[in-house]
Write a protein that holds these residues in place. Structure first.
Motif, PDB file in Angstrom:
ATOM      1  N   ARG A 160       0.880  -1.240  -0.033  1.00 24.01           N
ATOM      2  CA  ARG A 160      -0.026  -0.088  -0.022  1.00 24.01           C
ATOM      3  C   ARG A 160       0.920   1.444  -0.125  1.00 24.01           C
ATOM      4  NH1 ARG A 160      -3.875  -1.563   5.016  1.00 24.01           N
ATOM      5  NH2 ARG A 160      -1.753  -2.016   5.950  1.00 24.01           N
ATOM      6  N   ASN A 161       0.396   2.334  -0.340  1.00 23.09           N
ATOM      7  CA  ASN A 161       1.079   3.737  -0.700  1.00 23.09           C
ATOM      8  C   ASN A 161       0.588   4.401   0.710  1.00 23.09           C
ATOM      9  OD1 ASN A 161       2.770   5.691  -1.692  1.00 23.09           O
ATOM     10  ND2 ASN A 161       0.995   6.863  -2.460  1.00 23.09           N
ATOM     11  N   MET A 162       1.697   4.402   1.686  1.00 24.78           N
ATOM     12  CA  MET A 162       1.623   5.139   2.855  1.00 24.78           C
ATOM     13  C   MET A 162       2.040   6.515   2.723  1.00 24.78           C
ATOM     14  SD  MET A 162       3.173   4.047   6.604  1.00 24.78           S
ATOM     15  CE  MET A 162       2.147   2.733   6.700  1.00 24.78           C
ATOM     16  N   LEU A 163       1.285   7.427   3.264  1.00 21.48           N
ATOM     17  CA  LEU A 163       1.672   8.915   2.672  1.00 21.48           C
ATOM     18  C   LEU A 163       2.359   9.521   4.033  1.00 21.48           C
ATOM     19  CD1 LEU A 163      -2.054  10.144   1.468  1.00 21.48           C
ATOM     20  CD2 LEU A 163       0.034   9.194   0.138  1.00 21.48           C
ATOM     21  N   ALA A 164       3.381  10.070   4.163  1.00 14.12           N
ATOM     22  CA  ALA A 164       4.134  10.769   5.088  1.00 14.12           C
ATOM     23  C   ALA A 164       3.519  11.906   5.820  1.00 14.12           C
ATOM     24  CB  ALA A 164       5.334  11.075   4.450  1.00 14.12           C
ATOM     25  N   GLY A 165       3.460  12.189   6.876  1.00 12.30           N
ATOM     26  CA  GLY A 165       3.093  13.245   7.815  1.00 12.30           C
ATOM     27  C   GLY A 165       4.179  14.294   7.556  1.00 12.30           C
ATOM     28  N   ASP A 166       3.605  15.715   7.777  1.00 11.33           N
ATOM     29  CA  ASP A 166       4.485  16.842   7.468  1.00 11.33           C
ATOM     30  C   ASP A 166       4.680  17.662   8.877  1.00 11.33           C
ATOM     31  OD1 ASP A 166       1.716  17.601   8.519  1.00 11.33           O
ATOM     32  OD2 ASP A 166       1.303  18.657   6.637  1.00 11.33           O
ATOM     33  N   HIS A 167       4.586  17.102  10.002  1.00 11.15           N
ATOM     34  CA  HIS A 167       4.832  17.773  11.209  1.00 11.15           C
ATOM     35  C   HIS A 167       5.384  16.944  12.244  1.00 11.15           C
ATOM     36  CE1 HIS A 167       0.597  16.767  12.161  1.00 11.15           C
ATOM     37  NE2 HIS A 167       1.065  16.526  12.966  1.00 11.15           N
ATOM     38  N   PRO A 168       6.169  17.223  13.271  1.00 12.46           N
ATOM     39  CA  PRO A 168       6.816  16.272  14.338  1.00 12.46           C
ATOM     40  C   PRO A 168       5.484  15.584  15.215  1.00 12.46           C
ATOM     41  CG  PRO A 168       7.899  18.242  14.154  1.00 12.46           C
ATOM     42  CD  PRO A 168       6.855  18.622  13.176  1.00 12.46           C
ATOM     43  N   GLY A 169       5.897  14.673  16.070  1.00 14.06           N
ATOM     44  CA  GLY A 169       4.933  13.938  16.634  1.00 14.06           C
ATOM     45  C   GLY A 169       4.783  14.379  17.875  1.00 14.06           C
ATOM     46  N   VAL A 170       4.378  15.792  18.311  1.00 15.48           N
ATOM     47  CA  VAL A 170       4.257  16.485  19.478  1.00 15.48           C
ATOM     48  C   VAL A 170       2.579  16.430  20.105  1.00 15.48           C
ATOM     49  CG1 VAL A 170       4.627  18.267  21.035  1.00 15.48           C
ATOM     50  CG2 VAL A 170       6.146  17.830  19.139  1.00 15.48           C
TER      51      VAL A 170
END
Length: 540
Positions: free
Chosen positions: A383-393
């Motif tokens: 599957r095509n996993m889309l990347a997030g755009d901000h740190p995991g805070v």
């Protein structure tokens, strides 16, 4: 006329200079180098073998021609990475495992080539061995951590030091400084042990002065044990009670995804049991509960049954749950790997959601999919996993968590960004159900290093194990078994001193890489002078 017998050939410096180790010995040293580097890493954990592995590889490649030196480094890389990355076969099969291992081994091949290239510098100034090897290893890992397709930082020297004294150096320069210290210790060892192999016609071997040997022995001891004197960051005094839930899966293997409702039910049930323990006074009330990656492989934002189950668990435990889940999108085949804060009474807080920023190529998405499809149509199974755009805070109210998902713990900048963003503790959500215990132990070593590096207490929570809490000195407070269910509760200390490593970020690594490049350039004039001598020596 009397014929005189021909004069015996004169032994000159041209044909009797220092030689590399014999050809039959060099491959043995390379294999031993790969083996010792492997045994230094989890799950074996013989951390003290890392400098030995560095020294063995340097000894095998010193003064060799560049092509054989690359081959020796590549051989050591195969011995290291083929067994180290075997766990990838459980998820992706043998071909991706082989290709990944070959790619990682090629970096050690380049390291062997670079070590051979710098031989004139090490021969002229023997005291440079520790510095040169420290710089080369740090530069090699800097490249391997970034390319191709974002890199794959598994098997770094730093990740072998979870029980070693060099781990403390992470607070000052992160994983790159730990790697530098371990490789420099290996450089001191090879400088201590190296002898210049010479032809048998050379004058008898003379005893080497004791002073240099003693100096290099002391340098090796200082680089290995000296970091024990380095203080580590102290966490803050305020605490929050955090629970981790390892719900386990029906059985190991890829097919567990077909039973994703059972996985969700396991985590709900384990949380309900914890709530009963809290209600009976046998367990402390947690301020936050953390579930692992893929604890709800059913998208709870689109599936009302899954949402109801999670809400029931949050209501019973009376605390927010950080849920690891897979979010579907409106585009078929596109998904997001996310952590969502699920509050009691109100449900999901979409403002406190983290989407994995660094998906794994060929496992969570396929780079150059059109080209890859020409090789095999099996790429469409990924599957095509889309990347997030901000740190995991993630701010739960009682505690601000630096959320990192699975393999992201291996990447320096992903973890650092959460601390810069205000994380008081680090949380690594992972799913080891498609791998094995060795991979889980390797991840835990990285979590321990990150806790030291950033002066933040950390936890790792897995679907099947290993789950654990780690302190800012790298100590493990609690640790679960593998392929079992487990619930652990601990008072975590929040925040703490901002370490030098956090403040400096990637600059120490960049500085070491730049110095390595300068050293490679600086060896060129010496190599030109010795090229003929080295070629003759290698040909014999």
């Amino acid at each position: 006329m009397t014929l005189q017998p021909p004069a015996a050939p004169q032994v000159t410096a041209h044909n009797s200079g220092p030689r590399p180790v014999p050809r039959r010995v060099a491959p043995v040293l390379a294999v031993l180098a790969g083996l010792t580097l492997l045994l230094a890493l989890p799950p074996y954990g013989l951390w003290w073998l890392s400098p030995v592995g560095v020294a063995l590889l340097a000894g095998a490649t010193h003064r060799r021609r560049l092509r054989p030196a690359f081959g020796l480094g590549f051989l050591a890389g195969l011995v290291l990475f083929l067994p180290l990355l075997w766990w990838t076969t459980f998820a992706a099969g043998w071909l991706p495992w082989l290709l990944l291992s070959l790619a990682q081994a090629a970096y050690l091949g380049l390291l062997g080539l670079a070590t051979a290239w710098l031989s004139p510098l090490a021969d002229r100034w023997r005291a440079l061995w520790p510095l040169l090897l420290g710089l080369l290893w740090a530069a090699q890992e800097a490249a391997r951590d970034r390319a191709p397709f974002g890199g794959f930082p598994w098997g770094r020297l730093a990740f072998s030091q979870d029980d070693g004294p060099a781990l403390r150096l992470a607070a000052y320069g992160g994983a790159p400084l730990v790697t530098f210290a371990v490789a420099a210790a290996g450089g001191a060892l090879v400088a201590l042990a190296w002898r210049a192999w010479r032809p048998s016609t050379r004058r008898p071997h003379t005893r080497r002065p004791l002073g240099p040997a003693l100096g290099f022995a002391l340098a090796a001891a200082a680089l290995i044990a000296g970091p024990l004197l380095a203080p580590v960051a102290q966490p803050g005094r305020e605490t929050a009670t955090v629970a981790v839930v390892q719900g386990n899966v029906p059985r190991l293997g890829l097919d567990f995804n077909a039973q994703r409702r059972a996985v969700l039910d396991n985590h709900v049930t384990a949380t309900e049991r914890l709530a009963a323990e809290v209600a009976a006074g046998r367990q402390k009330q947690p301020a936050l509960v953390v579930w692992p990656e893929n604890s709800s492989d059913i998208d709870p934002l689109r599936n009302s049954d899954a949402a109801a189950e999670i809400s029931r668990a949050a209501d019973l435990i009376r605390a927010p749950i950080l849920v690891g889940t897979v979010l579907r999108t409106d585009t078929p085949g596109d998904i997001k790997n996310a952590g969502i804060l699920w509050n009691p009474g109100t449900g999901p807080d979409l403002g406190q959601t983290y989407v994995k920023r660094h998906p794994v190529p060929f496992a969570e998405y396929v780079p150059l999919r059109t080209i890859a499809r020409m090789v095999t149509d099996k790429v469409d199974l990924v599957r095509n996993m889309l990347a997030g755009d901000h740190p995991g805070v993630i701010d739960s109210g009682a505690v601000t968590v630096g959320d990192v998902i699975c393999f992201e713990v291996a990447y320096d900048d992903v973890v650092r960004d959460t601390v810069i963003g205000g994380a008081q503790v680090l949380a690594v959500q992972t799913n080891n159900a498609t791998f094995n215990e060795a991979e889980a132990r390797q991840q835990l070593a990285m979590v321990r290093l990150r806790a030291v590096e950033h002066g933040r207490e950390a936890l790792m929570v897995s679907t099947v194990g290993v789950s654990a809490f780690a302190g800012t000195a790298g100590q493990v407070y609690d640790s679960s078994g593998f392929n079992v269910g487990a619930v652990m509760v601990r008072d975590m200390r929040l925040g703490g001193t901002t370490t030098l490593a956090t403040r400096l970020g990637h600059w120490p690594e960049m500085a070491m890489t730049a110095l390595a490049v300068l050293a490679l350039a600086g060896a060129l004039p010496l190599r030109r002078r010795r090229r003929t001598t080295d070629d003759d020596a290698e040909a014999r």
